[in-house]
Design a protein around this motif. Structure first.
Motif, mmCIF file in Angstrom:
data_model
loop_
_atom_site.group_PDB
_atom_site.id
_atom_site.type_symbol
_atom_site.label_atom_id
_atom_site.label_comp_id
_atom_site.label_asym_id
_atom_site.label_seq_id
_atom_site.Cartn_x
_atom_site.Cartn_y
_atom_site.Cartn_z
ATOM 1 N N MET A 26 0.821 -1.216 0.000
ATOM 2 C CA MET A 26 0.000 0.000 0.000
ATOM 3 C C MET A 26 0.857 1.269 0.000
ATOM 4 O O MET A 26 0.407 2.345 0.365
ATOM 5 N N GLY A 27 2.152 1.125 -0.431
ATOM 6 C CA GLY A 27 3.041 2.264 -0.394
ATOM 7 C C GLY A 27 2.658 3.379 -1.335
ATOM 8 O O GLY A 27 3.080 4.530 -1.158
ATOM 9 N N ASN A 28 1.894 3.072 -2.367
ATOM 10 C CA ASN A 28 1.502 4.088 -3.347
ATOM 11 C C ASN A 28 0.216 4.809 -2.976
ATOM 12 O O ASN A 28 -0.191 5.722 -3.699
ATOM 13 N N LEU A 29 -0.412 4.408 -1.877
ATOM 14 C CA LEU A 29 -1.731 4.958 -1.546
ATOM 15 C C LEU A 29 -1.666 6.470 -1.322
ATOM 16 O O LEU A 29 -2.534 7.216 -1.809
ATOM 17 N N GLY A 30 -0.650 6.924 -0.581
ATOM 18 C CA GLY A 30 -0.535 8.359 -0.317
ATOM 19 C C GLY A 30 -0.337 9.150 -1.595
ATOM 20 O O GLY A 30 -0.943 10.220 -1.781
ATOM 21 N N LEU A 31 0.497 8.629 -2.492
ATOM 22 C CA LEU A 31 0.741 9.306 -3.770
ATOM 23 C C LEU A 31 -0.530 9.352 -4.611
ATOM 24 O O LEU A 31 -0.861 10.389 -5.214
ATOM 25 N N SER A 44 -6.437 -2.373 -5.081
ATOM 26 C CA SER A 44 -6.810 -1.906 -3.745
ATOM 27 C C SER A 44 -6.323 -0.485 -3.499
ATOM 28 O O SER A 44 -7.032 0.332 -2.901
ATOM 29 N N GLU A 45 -5.117 -0.165 -3.968
ATOM 30 C CA GLU A 45 -4.588 1.183 -3.804
ATOM 31 C C GLU A 45 -5.375 2.189 -4.635
ATOM 32 O O GLU A 45 -5.682 3.292 -4.167
ATOM 33 N N TYR A 46 -5.701 1.805 -5.860
ATOM 34 C CA TYR A 46 -6.476 2.684 -6.733
ATOM 35 C C TYR A 46 -7.843 2.994 -6.129
ATOM 36 O O TYR A 46 -8.257 4.160 -6.047
#
Length: 241
Positions: free
Chosen positions: A1-6, A87-89
């Protein structure tokens, strides 16, 4: 989930670029005007109804409009080649929609509590808005998978509001008195949303609040599964034109 903030920051920037943020602020002004004309006695009654409309139908409309703009620009197609998960999207979409609802809530609370002296359970109201906005955002995502254009979206949102929103509002305003409708309303997620929102302003039996919260949480889980499961088909359809 590292891309969630971006992705979340990208969603917020996209909302500004599509003028969704500006439109949301205009809607807040309309909500405050409605509270103003409701009169001092009725502000406490009107506040849950205003938040109900914003966290349910506005959440559906907001996420659906953004996704349709993305579709027109081919943004979803571009995201498929990036190292991000479904999930991140989807999580970024939910967070952005919830942020819009929270901003609306804060501005309405400043007016209702600060200027009109309404007594509110603020933590409970924040929780209710987040739950309702999250569930109806997911509902909006699943709805968007099934529409082709803005005309189809507007028709679908209108049908949703007519079938679920109108009976809830009519019952809340005591404009209808029907035992069968009251029983049927317990299956209506908008009714559940109004119950948990109203519980922070007025006294509502605890069993109704917990039952409505559990129902919305369960519905949210189902909508999240559908949104995740059907995303690939939605993206593939866009690639195919």
């Amino acid at each position: 989930m590292g891309n969630l903030g971006l992705l979340y920051r990208g969603e917020m920037l996209r909302m500004r670029r599509y003028n969704v943020t500006a439109a949301s602020l205009v809607v807040v002004v309309i909500w405050i005007a409605m509270l103003y004309f409701a009169g001092t006695v009725n502000v406490g009654v009107s506040l849950p109804l205003v938040l109900f409309a914003d966290s349910t139908m506005m959440s559906v409309l907001l996420v659906s409009v953004i996704m349709l703009f993305e579709k027109q620009e081919g943004a979803t197609r571009s995201m498929l080649v990036l190292p991000i998960s479904k999930s991140e999207y989807l999580g970024a979409k939910i967070l952005a929609t919830a942020t819009s609802s929270v901003v609306t809530l804060v501005l309405l609370l400043i007016y209702a509590v600060g200027f009109r002296g309404v007594s509110v359970n603020i933590p409970g109201l924040f929780g209710a808005v987040l739950l309702a906005a999250g569930v109806f955002c997911l509902m909006g995502i699943v709805l968007t998978y099934r529409v082709r254009d803005f005309t189809g979206l507007l028709m679908s949102v209108f049908v949703l509001f007519l079938g679920l929103g109108v009976p809830t509002i009519l019952e809340a305003l005591e404009m209808v008195d029907s035992d069968w409708l009251t029983r049927l309303q317990y299956l209506n997620p908008m009714k559940s949303a109004l119950i948990i929102l109203s519980a922070s302003v007025e006294t509502i039996p605890a069993n109704e609040v917990w039952t409505s919260s559990a129902y919305l949480a369960g519905l949210g889980a189902v909508m999240a599964w559908l949104a995740w499961r059907q995303f690939d088909a939605y993206a593939a359809k866009e690639i195919g034109g």
